[in-house]
Design a protein around this motif. Structure first.
Motif, PDB file in Angstrom:
ATOM      1  N   ILE A 304      -8.298  15.780 -27.966  1.00 50.75           N
ATOM      2  CA  ILE A 304      -9.555  16.363 -26.925  1.00 50.75           C
ATOM      3  C   ILE A 304      -9.473  15.504 -25.519  1.00 50.75           C
ATOM      4  O   ILE A 304      -9.704  15.922 -24.190  1.00 50.75           O
ATOM      5  CB  ILE A 304     -10.849  16.691 -27.450  1.00 50.75           C
ATOM      6  CG1 ILE A 304     -10.822  17.681 -28.662  1.00 50.75           C
ATOM      7  CG2 ILE A 304     -11.716  17.054 -26.496  1.00 50.75           C
ATOM      8  CD1 ILE A 304     -11.774  17.980 -29.327  1.00 50.75           C
ATOM      9  N   ALA A 305      -9.559  14.054 -25.985  1.00 48.72           N
ATOM     10  CA  ALA A 305      -9.727  13.286 -24.802  1.00 48.72           C
ATOM     11  C   ALA A 305      -8.540  13.102 -24.024  1.00 48.72           C
ATOM     12  O   ALA A 305      -8.626  13.134 -22.661  1.00 48.72           O
ATOM     13  CB  ALA A 305     -10.140  11.674 -25.331  1.00 48.72           C
ATOM     14  N   ILE A 306      -7.358  12.870 -24.653  1.00 48.45           N
ATOM     15  CA  ILE A 306      -6.294  13.389 -23.531  1.00 48.45           C
ATOM     16  C   ILE A 306      -6.063  14.527 -23.089  1.00 48.45           C
ATOM     17  O   ILE A 306      -5.715  14.568 -21.786  1.00 48.45           O
ATOM     18  CB  ILE A 306      -4.976  13.094 -24.654  1.00 48.45           C
ATOM     19  CG1 ILE A 306      -4.924  11.580 -25.385  1.00 48.45           C
ATOM     20  CG2 ILE A 306      -3.718  13.275 -23.772  1.00 48.45           C
ATOM     21  CD1 ILE A 306      -4.088  11.466 -26.396  1.00 48.45           C
ATOM     22  N   LYS A 307      -6.454  15.738 -23.465  1.00 49.25           N
ATOM     23  CA  LYS A 307      -6.298  17.009 -22.689  1.00 49.25           C
ATOM     24  C   LYS A 307      -7.286  16.775 -21.592  1.00 49.25           C
ATOM     25  O   LYS A 307      -6.958  17.249 -20.478  1.00 49.25           O
ATOM     26  CB  LYS A 307      -6.634  17.938 -23.818  1.00 49.25           C
ATOM     27  CG  LYS A 307      -5.307  18.470 -24.660  1.00 49.25           C
ATOM     28  CD  LYS A 307      -6.006  19.632 -25.572  1.00 49.25           C
ATOM     29  CE  LYS A 307      -4.994  19.862 -26.504  1.00 49.25           C
ATOM     30  NZ  LYS A 307      -5.268  21.176 -27.218  1.00 49.25           N
ATOM     31  N   ARG A 308      -8.595  16.356 -21.740  1.00 45.77           N
ATOM     32  CA  ARG A 308      -9.371  16.137 -20.612  1.00 45.77           C
ATOM     33  C   ARG A 308      -8.901  15.392 -19.665  1.00 45.77           C
ATOM     34  O   ARG A 308      -9.117  15.518 -18.310  1.00 45.77           O
ATOM     35  CB  ARG A 308     -10.669  15.846 -21.051  1.00 45.77           C
ATOM     36  CG  ARG A 308     -11.901  15.712 -20.000  1.00 45.77           C
ATOM     37  CD  ARG A 308     -13.196  15.090 -20.659  1.00 45.77           C
ATOM     38  NE  ARG A 308     -12.927  13.644 -20.917  1.00 45.77           N
ATOM     39  CZ  ARG A 308     -13.231  13.095 -22.408  1.00 45.77           C
ATOM     40  NH1 ARG A 308     -13.243  14.266 -23.185  1.00 45.77           N
ATOM     41  NH2 ARG A 308     -13.049  12.009 -22.384  1.00 45.77           N
ATOM     42  N   PHE A 309      -8.300  14.221 -20.000  1.00 42.53           N
ATOM     43  CA  PHE A 309      -7.744  13.316 -18.836  1.00 42.53           C
ATOM     44  C   PHE A 309      -6.721  14.051 -18.268  1.00 42.53           C
ATOM     45  O   PHE A 309      -6.545  13.689 -16.829  1.00 42.53           O
ATOM     46  CB  PHE A 309      -7.214  11.840 -19.699  1.00 42.53           C
ATOM     47  CG  PHE A 309      -6.539  10.907 -18.864  1.00 42.53           C
ATOM     48  CD1 PHE A 309      -7.261  10.275 -17.780  1.00 42.53           C
ATOM     49  CD2 PHE A 309      -5.120  10.802 -18.924  1.00 42.53           C
ATOM     50  CE1 PHE A 309      -6.673   9.585 -17.145  1.00 42.53           C
ATOM     51  CE2 PHE A 309      -4.579   9.867 -18.065  1.00 42.53           C
ATOM     52  CZ  PHE A 309      -5.081   9.155 -17.113  1.00 42.53           C
ATOM     53  N   LEU A 310      -5.792  14.707 -18.754  1.00 44.30           N
ATOM     54  CA  LEU A 310      -4.447  15.164 -18.072  1.00 44.30           C
ATOM     55  C   LEU A 310      -5.208  16.287 -17.367  1.00 44.30           C
ATOM     56  O   LEU A 310      -4.683  16.549 -16.079  1.00 44.30           O
ATOM     57  CB  LEU A 310      -3.452  15.712 -19.056  1.00 44.30           C
ATOM     58  CG  LEU A 310      -3.079  14.462 -19.857  1.00 44.30           C
ATOM     59  CD1 LEU A 310      -1.784  15.244 -20.886  1.00 44.30           C
ATOM     60  CD2 LEU A 310      -2.306  13.616 -19.097  1.00 44.30           C
ATOM     61  N   ALA A 311      -6.236  17.225 -17.689  1.00 44.77           N
ATOM     62  CA  ALA A 311      -6.627  18.268 -16.501  1.00 44.77           C
ATOM     63  C   ALA A 311      -7.233  17.746 -15.545  1.00 44.77           C
ATOM     64  O   ALA A 311      -7.143  18.100 -14.464  1.00 44.77           O
ATOM     65  CB  ALA A 311      -7.717  18.923 -17.565  1.00 44.77           C
ATOM     66  N   ALA A 312      -7.985  16.354 -15.699  1.00 38.97           N
ATOM     67  CA  ALA A 312      -8.422  15.799 -14.298  1.00 38.97           C
ATOM     68  C   ALA A 312      -7.622  15.170 -13.647  1.00 38.97           C
ATOM     69  O   ALA A 312      -7.894  14.687 -12.379  1.00 38.97           O
ATOM     70  CB  ALA A 312      -9.538  14.917 -15.035  1.00 38.97           C
TER      71      ALA A 312
END
Length: 628
Positions: A304-312
């Motif tokens: 989840i943290a990686i997805k949030r980072f890549l989306a931002a």
């Protein structure tokens, strides 16, 4: 010639001077390396090309080697969280016999031959066995039970002998037998027949032979067997005695403090912004989660943290060959772990875990007083046990919800489980019944065993009248029902105390339940869940129409008066029927008009008649049940 001879003599004298200088340097270096070698000294030959700053480290006393092994133990066990008590027992049983066997010989003691680690899957048995081997600095042979099995006559026994022969050659050595129940099942009822009997007999002979070697004093304490299983009762009883598996250590489901320590170990290598209070919050909510489950939770949170980072940061989607100083590293947050927790089912409750939609108390109308009673009976003992201990009282063991059908009994229990956050196990009464003798009783025992292991927990028996039919009536249901009822009575208030588990039962036939189940100490609180009153019906209509597109002139008060005596399920069906009537007239209707609700209310058939309510009132008076 004389001239040439003089040159040769001069060159020879120069070589002699260089050799003398080298000998003097060597003698000085040799004096600095003077050692006294005794019987307790170990000498090993090392490679001259190694990068050891101290060339004398090839010679060291044997006792210094033992101390070095013991000081390495904390580092090996640092990767195991929440098992401090078990680790302390294991260190006393294994480390001293392997590192200092002469002490056991001095006192004439037999070192332990084996240890059995048992517990549910995913609690860290194999992980702990590997840490044991690393802590002692001994050799380790990890053998999976199914790997030794062979279809050819005598080959399994031969492989087993080869394992222990290699272990003696590499002593001190730890032999880890993973899934030992597959290798040594019970001989009297094992499906393998003569093959399993020979394998069990071979292992018994080998372990007894190890004890014989210990008596001779040649290799005592050099080989220790560590076996793991999640089915200890499936192992042959001959192995479970002193001299073979000397100690059985249970690796159970971790409690809140153990889960906190496991999470700290798992988060050591992960960048995060979590304080110890945040980790405690996650550990308090992870009831029934074992170490493998918590590892999966951390992995999901990292995703989840990686997805949030890549989306931002869309620019970070391109692959990076090297990290630059300006690269932003994603970190785990508390919300990431909270979001990943529901995605992983707890292993301790997997067979009884229901993937249900969370229900809140705010989603239930007309039951405000009942909700408060449920919080007192169920939530307070599970969430505030210190208050009950301080006041010297015992929390109620169980609660019985009875009333007409459709009055939100099951919905109330689901909401209580969601709001309290404890483990919720739903058991449908008819599903436990089995035509084979003893199977129904065994299912009841397994449910309570899992609930105790994953406490605090709630066991919900829906339609309890199917299991606990009265034994005095003519329709008692036969001996199978009596056996299930007896098991249920013993589990709730028997020799083994029920701690951290609350039993909640629901029925619309309280007169069919055996009276022994409804005494204090079992189902302490008996709550009547009846049809809602006028205010309750209005609240149900508001909750039900909250997500609907309805006309602004909808008169909820009038609809509540028209549905007098209806249950909550009937009122929900009224709203559903009004929407269907609107769709029949116009499939593209933007909203549900008030007229559709009126038509649906007039056509509604009430199932709760005055006679039905009178039956519950008469049972209530006959049993002397007071509305608490």
């Amino acid at each position: 010639m004389p001239r040439s001879s003089g040159c040769q003599n001069h060159a020879a004298s120069g070589h002699i001077e260089d050799l003398a200088a080298d000998l003097e340097t060597l003698s000085l270096r040799t004096r600095a390396q003077l050692w006294i070698v005794g019987w307790d000294t170990e000498i090993s030959l090392v490679d001259a090309a190694r990068t050891d700053p101290d060339p004398t480290s090839a010679i060291r006393p044997t006792k210094e080697k033992s101390v070095e092994h013991r000081t390495a133990a904390p580092d090996a066990y640092a990767a195991v969280g929440g098992l401090d008590r078990q680790i302390s027992q294991i260190r006393d049983l294994i480390e001293i016999p392997l590192t200092r066997p002469e002490l056991f010989r001095h006192f004439g003691l037999k070192p332990p031959r084996g240890i059995l680690l048992h517990g549910p899957p995913g609690t860290g048995k194999t992980h702990l066995a590997r840490a044991i081997a690393s802590s002692t600095g001994s050799s380790v042979l990890i053998v999976n039970g199914p790997e030794l099995s062979s279809a050819y006559h005598g080959e399994t026994e031969s492989k087993l002998r080869d394992v222990f022969t290699e272990a003696r050659a590499r002593s001190p050595c730890i032999v880890v037998l993973d899934e030992v129940d597959a290798l040594c099942p019970r001989r009297e009822d094992g499906p393998g027949g003569e093959v399993d009997k020979r394998v069990v007999a071979q292992l018994l002979t080998i372990m007894d032979g190890m004890e014989g070697e210990n008596q001779e004093g040649s290799t005592g304490g050099s080989v220790v067997v560590v076996a793991t299983t999640n089915r200890p009762n499936a192992i042959d009883p001959a192995l479970r005695r002193p001299g073979r598996f000397d100690r059985e250590i249970e690796i159970g489901i971790p409690d809140a403090q153990a889960r906190f320590l496991i999470l700290k170990v798992l988060l050591q290598k992960a960048p995060h912004k979590l304080s110890e209070g945040d980790i405690q919050t996650i550990a308090a909510r992870a009831h029934g989660y074992v170490g493998a489950d918590l590892s999966a939770v951390v992995r999901e949170a990292g995703t989840i943290a990686i997805k949030r980072f890549l989306a931002a940061n869309p620019a970070e989607l391109a692959p990076h060959t090297s990290s630059s100083p300006d690269t932003v590293i994603p970190e785990l947050t508390l919300q990431d772990l909270l979001s990943s927790l529901p995605t992983v089912r707890p292993s301790a409750l997997r067979s009884l875990f229901l993937d249900t939609v969370p229900v809140r108390y705010s989603d239930i109308g007309g039951q405000a007083s009942t909700i408060q009673k449920l919080r007192e009976c169920i939530e307070w003992p599970l969430l505030h046990p210190d208050a009950f201990e301080r006041l010297g009282i015992r929390p109620p063991k169980g609660v019985l919800l009875y009333g007409p059908p459709g009055c939100s009994k099951t919905l109330l229990v689901r909401a209580c489980a969601t709001e309290s956050g404890v483990n919720f196990m739903a058991v449908k009464g008819p599903e436990l019944l089995n035509k084979y003798v003893g199977e129904s009783e065994r299912a009841v025992r397994e449910i309570f065993a899992k609930a105790r292991a994953a406490s605090p927990s709630i066991i919900f028996f829906d339609e309890i009248d199917a299991l606990a039919t009265s034994r005095s009536g003519s329709d008692s249901g036969g001996g199978s029902h009596e056996g299930v009822l007896t098991s249920l009575l013993n589990e709730m208030d028997g020799v083994q105390e029920l701690v951290g588990v609350t039993v909640v039962a629901a029925t619309n036939r309280p007169d069919a339940i055996d009276s022994a189940l409804m005494r204090p100490g079992r189902l302490d609180r008996i709550l009547y869940i009846g049809p809602p009153d006028l205010e309750g019906r209005e609240e149900i209509l508001r909750i039900r129409t909250r997500k609907m597109k309805v006309a602004q002139d909808l008169d909820i008060a009038e609809l509540a008066r028209m549905t007098d005596g209806c249950s909550g399920a009937e009122i929900s069906a009224l709203c559903q029927e009004a929407a269907l009537l609107t769709m029949k007239k116009d499939i593209d209707a933007p909203l549900v008009p008030y007229e559709s609700f009126l038509v649906a209310a007039r056509n509604l058939k009430k199932q709760i008649t005055p006679e039905v309510k009178a039956q519950f009132e008469s049972w209530r008076e006959r049993m002397g049940v007071a509305d608490i």
